[in-house]
Design a protein around this motif. Sequence first.
Motif, PDB file in Angstrom:
ATOM      1  N   SER A   1     -15.987 -49.951  -8.116  1.00  0.00           N
ATOM      2  CA  SER A   1     -14.617 -49.463  -8.001  1.00  0.00           C
ATOM      3  C   SER A   1     -13.613 -50.602  -7.875  1.00  0.00           C
TER       4      SER A   1
ATOM      5  N   SER B   1     -16.508 -42.663  -9.893  1.00  0.00           N
ATOM      6  CA  SER B   1     -17.094 -43.506  -8.845  1.00  0.00           C
ATOM      7  C   SER B   1     -18.323 -44.248  -9.322  1.00  0.00           C
TER       8      SER B   1
ATOM      9  N   GLY C   1     -21.518 -49.088  -5.596  1.00  0.00           N
ATOM     10  CA  GLY C   1     -20.394 -48.194  -5.872  1.00  0.00           C
ATOM     11  C   GLY C   1     -19.064 -48.808  -5.499  1.00  0.00           C
TER      12      GLY C   1
END
Length: 460
Positions: free
Chosen positions: A34, A92, A30
């Motif tokens: 990002s 996300s 994650g």
Amino acid sequence: MTDLATLLEVGGPIAALGGGAAYTRANHPGLYWSAVGGPISTVRLLSSYASVMEACGLTIAPSRLRVLAVKATTRREVRPVPPRRGIIRPTSTGLRLRLRLAPGQEPADVAASAERLRHAWGVHAVYVSTLKPGVVELRLVGFDVLRKVRMPRKTERGFLKVSVALREDAMPFVRDYRAVPHQLTLGATLSGKSMYLRHLVSGLAPQDVALVGVDCKRGVELAPFASRLSALATDPDEAAELLPVLVKEMEDRYDLIKARQGIALSTPDEEITSDIWGLPDSERPVPVVLFVDEVAELFLTATRKDEERRDEMVTQLIRLAQLGRAAGIYLEVCGQRFGAELGKGATMLRAQLTGRVCHRVNDEASAKMALGDIAQEAVLAACAIPAERPGLAVAGDTSGGWSRIRTPYLSLGDAADVCRETAHLVPNLPALKPFRPCAPVPLPSVERPGPAVQPRPLTD
């Protein structure tokens, strides 16, 4: 030597940066998405959108007015027109964007090109959903969200709704008993079926719902939740006594509906189309969710007397599945194995269970029994679930839709704590009081003696 030293000075930080990026991508996908993956995929999408749509066959010929305008203002070639793209919204776990389909296109055309779009834009998967006629939404998932499950912060909540797992498109899988009243959940040992059941119980415990359990494994799965259960049967003999009480409760609720709506008491229950949700709040009985763990134990027989008891219990389960929804009684049937060879009534019971969740199973026949009437691709997906991914399952319903889901980890102690904290919410159902389980008393912790400490000698 000077050039080599300079190269080492420059290459060292680059190698460290590359190693750090690889570590972050493997252990914190994650964060990597990002910081790195998301911006790269966004640039790819913006720079190649028109050419990718043309390669996927999702473009149409331009209108005559557009052709005339282009020829009048420029000398460049008139190219086919891709679907109109909306604003790219980062999340996300990926990207989202809306497409307005051109005349003559349908959502199936975009869904058929999902695999091509995935490779073209460098993402893990692409999913297509219809928002309204002529508008579809593309959900681009940047990494495998099922490898390490993290539920979204904002999940759908409501009465008789439980966000129990995460879908492969990074959306929560919501078990909605009002929309899908009955469900069949299958899974072999260590497949994650018990974890799925824990989430259901802990999600329903804070709600105004009566929870009833039938656990023929001596109650080892449902007994820790005894403080929140209105009734619990731990063997087939107790189940044979409990199920008729639930059927009688269902019949009493139908009589209540008839009395409220002015329907004759002689009218068969099958002809009543309304339900308890049409009653006033003051008169509406509390919903009941029946958890049946190891349903195969109810079908197994050893003697002729057991066969008579089995036939009676199966008949009562089928009646609850056929008529229970309108009376506010919902079934959650779980087991390791479920097939026609269990005996008379197995196939008929399965036909009444709209929802299907199939974890890893030991044979293809069980997967076909759960998902065969949904889609053959769902059966193949269930048979391909690896043993090292507990909690991974294929969920669908008889409408034909299915998806992969995975349940996050929830310890038995945490789920039992939720039930103890909500024990005061157990509704008052007089018919079920004889079957109310005694809440287990937690054993006191025993302190083990540590190593003997030798006395320190006195010094002068």
